[in-house]
Design a protein around this motif. Structure first.
Motif, short mmCIF file in Angstrom:
data_model
loop_
_atom_site.label_atom_id
_atom_site.label_comp_id
_atom_site.label_asym_id
_atom_site.label_seq_id
_atom_site.Cartn_x
_atom_site.Cartn_y
_atom_site.Cartn_z
N ASP A 1 50.52 -16.10 3.03
CA ASP A 1 51.34 -17.31 2.92
C ASP A 1 50.49 -18.56 3.18
N ASP A 2 49.63 -18.48 4.20
CA ASP A 2 48.75 -19.62 4.49
C ASP A 2 47.80 -19.86 3.32
N GLU B 1 49.62 -21.59 0.55
CA GLU B 1 49.88 -23.00 0.88
C GLU B 1 48.62 -23.85 0.66
N TYR C 1 48.07 -24.30 -3.06
CA TYR C 1 48.98 -25.31 -3.62
C TYR C 1 48.48 -26.72 -3.29
#
Length: 800
Positions: free
Chosen positions: A767-768, A771, A774
């Motif tokens: 998830d990190d 992020e 992105y």
């Protein structure tokens, strides 16, 4: 391991082309590290040596056979050494996102380029040209890979550029992927565009970040063809001198249209590319009268068709002469066609005293006569500005330098430029930016020689070049304010309080906008032997070339700068420091282009020159550059040795000595360089210690250098990541991101985020990682780096 073979091919391609940015640099360094870890272990008969380095720049496997052999060698070794295999797989995975295949994404994410120049609303005739191009586009049997190419030829002033622009605007809706325009300035001589300069500008508007543009013309042309593959583009190449000038600029897509204009026949373009030649001749009398009427206004030409036709005949059907003559009517309410006809008849032989036409005027004579008549009615100040503007082939003319060239106030000059454009002696290309048609320049220069003399022309060139020097030095100072300078133009410069954090970027944009005029100023000053201006202009263009490239121009003008510095040093023996300065800047250009031998020779010569005159600051810079050259070649030990030698030389500078105020920053930079060299040797603990020391040095400076603090944090992140300390790497990259965000360095911020994503992915923090990717994607898109944007999007897609 097919992924490894692909990674090797991608990395070699990037290394040879000079593109790839930070990701490309890391990939080459990693490949060199794998080669030496493996081969040093083979030599010692033991495990891979994590400290092996000292890469021979010839290690790169260039051919496909060499790449396959190295991939097989890696595969066999990795099967026996799990740690090596793990690192190799991670590297191959990242290189798979480097190139190729990313350029196709540019076509789908780039904004549609719209760089056609505006055309005149008074365009007349030439319908047959548009009909011919339309017919060629509609043919069903166009061969694959061959764009429709049309060559418009004819003498100067016949309307080739206007016709090409008119047809392009009429047809542009058939080319939804965009339109590209380039003035090749083929007849201007000193301002003539090289293929590389044109390619760099085309790649820029197609969405390729300057840092990702290769340095070689051949590689740039390959990238251009890749960017335009499968696209429906319209390309206008105006005022071409010869076929070789545009050969690399031709797309290889049958969906494209290329319109070329030239005074030459360009037989080779027809033979090699199947270009369809169209020769433009004079307008008919009817169309000439129509064009005059459109320019002057129907009410001005009504009621005397005989005079109008005679006036059109005096212009010889040449559109440029017709436009210049018609513009006089438009600007002078009480001027009659009979008066203009009489004036043109009186000037039938050109300027007073020249022989009259004998066998009838040719296009050049007709245009010259039209200019003479218009010139005769200019105000004295407008006439002076016109003459002085023709003293050199300036690519464009703006208010500031125009005011200096004519030694007039800027407000007055602004009005005079509008006056000259109104009577068609200047062409306005955009707001407050003008150009002289080469025929007008020839006429203006002839007038200047006659009325003002060669000394006045030279003085005008010096005033203009001096204006560009002040402009360039001020902008360059804003780009890299803490760099040491030699030129007097920097002495009074200072940064304002509360400076906008994006000011450096704005200054770089200003330099880029005037890049062609700055190069013209160097050439003009060199021609007139204003040697002090030549080398100072080169010094002031350092930030422009360092950050954006333009290597052909960089090398060309710095050769002039070096010759000027040598002459200046001979005449001013008390100060010879500028010679080393020019040698280093020229050597840096060769280093950027991968011409290692040329760069080495120049850096060594610079070090020797500055050592002879006892200029420690210049000598240290030259040796630092030799270290950077070895760092680029992945020769960590020799790079370290050169950097430490540069440190020793810098410490000889005493208070008040040249470069003393710059000493803290210079030593901090060298500490950073040495840390990078140690990391390249896989001496991670030593590298981290020295990088922390560099960080402390930057922080202790009176004038902070946050950008370089961020760069050190980036190097620390890379070092800890390579050492396997991923948590500490992320902490350092956090600081790099924070600093780059504060500095507004969006692309470096994005690169740090992408590197931090790799650390998070290796730790399993998906998830990190997403992020961070992105964030990187948003910043790459905002900064226009569509190549990196495509790479990050692929990484995100693979994580989904």
């Amino acid at each position: 391991m097919p992924g490894v073979l692909s990674a090797i091919g991608n990395t070699v391609s990037e290394a040879l082309s000079g593109a790839g940015g930070e990701m490309g640099r890391r990939s080459v360094e990693a490949l060199a590290g794998f080669v030496y870890r493996m081969r040093s272990a083979a030599e010692t008969g033991g495990a891979p040596d994590p400290g092996a380095s000292g890469v021979d720049p010839g290690f790169l496997p260039v051919t496909e056979a060499e790449q396959r052999a190295l991939a097989a060698e890696f595969g066999a070794y990795a099967r026996r050494h799990p740690d090596f295999a793990r690192d190799l797989v991670r590297w191959a995975r990242e290189c798979g996102w480097l190139v190729p295949g990313f350029i196709a994404a540019v076509a789908h994410t780039a904004s549609c380029p719209q760089t056609l120049e505006p055309v005149t609303a008074a365009f007349t005739d030439r319908d047959f040209v548009l009909a011919t191009i339309t017919r060629l586009l509609d043919e069903d049997d166009k061969p694959a890979g061959a764009p429709v190419t049309v060559l418009l030829t004819g003498p100067g002033g016949i309307g080739k550029s206007a016709t090409a622009g008119h047809c392009a605007h009429q047809l542009k809706n058939r080319f939804p992927d965009g339109q590209l325009f380039m003035d090749m300035a083929g007849e201007s001589g000193t301002a003539r565009r090289t293929p590389s300069e044109a390619l760099v500008d085309f790649l820029d508007v197609l969405g390729v970040r300057p840092g990702n543009v290769p340095v070689g013309t051949q590689q740039q042309a390959q990238l251009f063809r890749d960017c335009t593959a499968g696209r429906r583009l319209l390309v206008v190449l105006d005022d071409v001198h010869e076929y070789d000038q545009i050969k690399p600029l031709l797309p290889a897509s049958s969906g494209c249209l290329v319109i070329v204009t030239s005074r030459s026949r360009l037989d080779q373009l027809v033979a090699d590319r199947g270009a369809h030649p169209i020769t433009l001749g004079p307008l008919s009398t009817t169309d000439s009268v129509r064009l005059l009427t459109r320019i002057a206004g129907p009410e001005r030409m009504a009621g005397d068709d005989r005079t109008a036709r005679a006036l059109a005949a005096q212009c010889g059907g040449i559109p440029l002469a017709l436009c210049t003559t018609g513009a006089r009517f438009a600007m002078r309410e009480h001027l009659t066609p009979q008066t203009v006809l009489r004036e043109m008849s009186e000037w039938a032989g050109g300027p007073r005293g020249e022989a009259p036409f004998t066998d009838g005027p040719g296009p050049h004579d007709v245009i010259h006569r039209a200019y003479e008549v218009s010139y005769a009615h200019l105000t004295p100040q407008a006439a002076l500005l016109y003459r002085m503007a023709g003293t050199w082939a300036w690519p464009s003319i703006t208010t500031g330098p125009a005011a200096r060239v004519a030694d007039l106030p800027e407000a007055t000059t602004r009005a005079l430029l509008e006056e000259l454009a109104a009577v068609h002696l200047l062409e306005e290309t955009e707001e407050e930016r003008y150009r002289l048609h080469d025929r007008a320049r020839e006429h203006a220069r002839t007038r200047a020689r006659t009325q003002d003399g060669e000394a006045a022309l030279a003085a005008a060139v010096r005033r203009t070049a001096a204006w560009y020097l002040r402009f360039a030095a001020a902008a360059d100072f804003r780009v890299i304010p803490s760099r040491w300078h030699l030129g007097p133009a920097y002495r009074t410069l200072a940064l304002p309080d509360g400076r906008d954090p994006y000011d450096a970027r704005a200054a770089l944009k200003e330099l880029r906008q005037e890049r062609d005029n700055l190069a013209a100023a160097v050439r003009a000053a060199a021609h007139h032997r204003f040697d002090d201006l030549v080398w100072q202009l080169c010094e002031a263009m350092w930030g422009l070339h360092l950050r954006l490239g333009f290597h052909d121009q960089w090398i060309e003008i710095h050769r002039l700068g070096l010759a000027a510095a040598r002459r200046w040093a001979d005449e001013q023996p008390e100060d010879q420091r500028m010679v080393g300065r020019m040698l280093v800047q020229l050597g840096f250009a060769y280093m950027q282009r991968g011409q290692t031998d040329d760069a080495t020779t120049l850096f060594q010569e610079a070090a020797a020159e500055d050592a002879t005159i006892g200029h420690h600051r210049g000598q240290a810079t030259a040796i630092e550059c030799l270290g950077l050259l070895h760092l680029q070649q992945n020769d960590g030990p020799e790079a370290e040795r050169q950097f430490r030698e540069a440190q020793r030389i810098l410490r000889r500078i005493r208070p008040g000595g040249d470069g003393y105020e710059d000493l803290p920053r210079a030593l901090a930079l060298l500490a950073h360089h040495i840390g990078r060299a140690l990391r390249q040797q896989r001496r991670y603990a030593d590298a981290a210690d020295l990088l922390h020391e560099a960080l402390a040095q930057f922080r202790a400076m009176v004038q902070p250098d946050l950008y370089n603090e961020g760069r050190v944090y980036m190097s620390l992140g890379e070092t800890y990541r390579d050492a396997g300390d991923l948590h500490r790497a992320r902490i350092c990259l956090d600081k790099a991101i924070e600093t780059m965000d504060q500095e507004g360095a969006e692309l470096q911020h994005a690169d740090a985020a992408e590197l931090r994503a790799s650390c998070a992915e290796d730790l399993g923090y998906l998830d990190d990682a997403a992020e961070d990717l992105y964030t990187a994607a948003t910043l790459y898109e905002k900064g226009g780096d569509l190549v990196s944007l495509a790479r990050v999007r692929i990484r995100l897609a693979r994580m989904a």
